[in-house]
Design an enzyme around this catalytic site. Structure first.
Site, PDB file in Angstrom:
ATOM      1  CB  CYS A   1       1.466   0.899   4.380  1.00 14.75           C
ATOM      2  SG  CYS A   1      -0.237   0.440   4.787  1.00 14.75           S
TER       3      CYS A   1
ATOM      4  CB  CYS B   1      -0.911  -0.015   1.226  1.00 14.19           C
ATOM      5  SG  CYS B   1      -1.819   1.522   1.481  1.00 14.19           S
TER       6      CYS B   1
END
Length: 229
Positions: free
Chosen positions: A88, A85
């Site tokens: 992230c 992600c």
């Protein structure tokens, strides 16, 4: 159909359309509140200490208790929602900017992931400057796991986070489980306990690095936190 019947039909269709638009607008408004978010339950030191983690050594992975991560010097630990992600990766990169200060304090920086999919962890490593371990039972994402499903994509805050990370040049993929929300912990050695616990509220709700550093500076040497002293 008489003129009067046609008027009633038109009024009925208009009412149905207006009702549908109203319901959609109300749903959008409610989705941007915290009313339907799963409430987080604060973790206890006792809960975290007993979590079983694994090293990511493909040949001979080792299992150990999470308490070993902070037993001597405390630790900063990121529970990664999904390594691929881009949100992230943004948070990991920001936490990694603290690595020089954490090194001066003698405090290690770690991350845990909930699964190992392909080369996702290896591809995440350039963004994160600490060691990464596997939490197969997803305990660091509890005690009560919180999920954000497709409702996340109609939240204004999530879209703001998307644009923020994209504008910084972060990119990613859709590999792996990404609905169970993550977080960040700062934990002191011995029984000093949890000094900071940030729970991701929505996609891209990252921790403030300044708060992490402030909490890390409160970590006391192990000798002063030992029992009986």
């Amino acid at each position: 159909m008489s003129f009067l019947d046609l008027n009633f039909f038109s009024l009925g269709m208009w009412s149905l359309g207006a009702g549908a638009l109203g319901a959609a607008a109300l749903s959008l408004i409610l989705a941007n509140t915290d009313l339907f978010l799963t409430k987080s339950i604060a973790a206890t030191l006792e809960f975290l200490e007993e979590i079983e983690l694994k090293t990511l050594d493909n040949e001979s992975p080792k299992t150990f208790k999470a308490r070993e991560l902070w037993a001597d010097n405390g630790a900063v630990i990121m529970a990664v929602r999904r390594p691929g992600c881009f949100l992230c990766r943004e948070e990991a990169a920001e936490l990694s900017t603290l690595k020089p200060q954490l090194d001066q304090l003698g405090i290690p920086l770690y991350a845990v992931v909930k699964e190992k999919v392909g080369s996702e962890v290896e591809d995440f490593q350039p963004y994160f400057k600490g060691k990464i371990f596997l939490d197969e039972r997803k305990k660091f994402y509890g005690p009560q796991k919180r999920k954000m499903m497709f409702m996340g994509f109609v939240r204004l805050g999530v879209w703001q986070n998307f644009f923020r990370a994209r504008n910084k040049g972060f990119s990613g993929n859709l590999e792996g489980e990404g609905f169970i929300l993550g977080g960040v912990y700062v934990i002191g050695p011995g029984k000093q306990g949890i000094l900071l616990e940030h729970r991701e509220k929505e996609f891209g709700d990252k921790v403030d690095p300044a708060s992490v550093l402030e909490a890390a500076k409160k970590i006391k040497p192990h000798s002063s936190t030992s029992e009986g002293k």
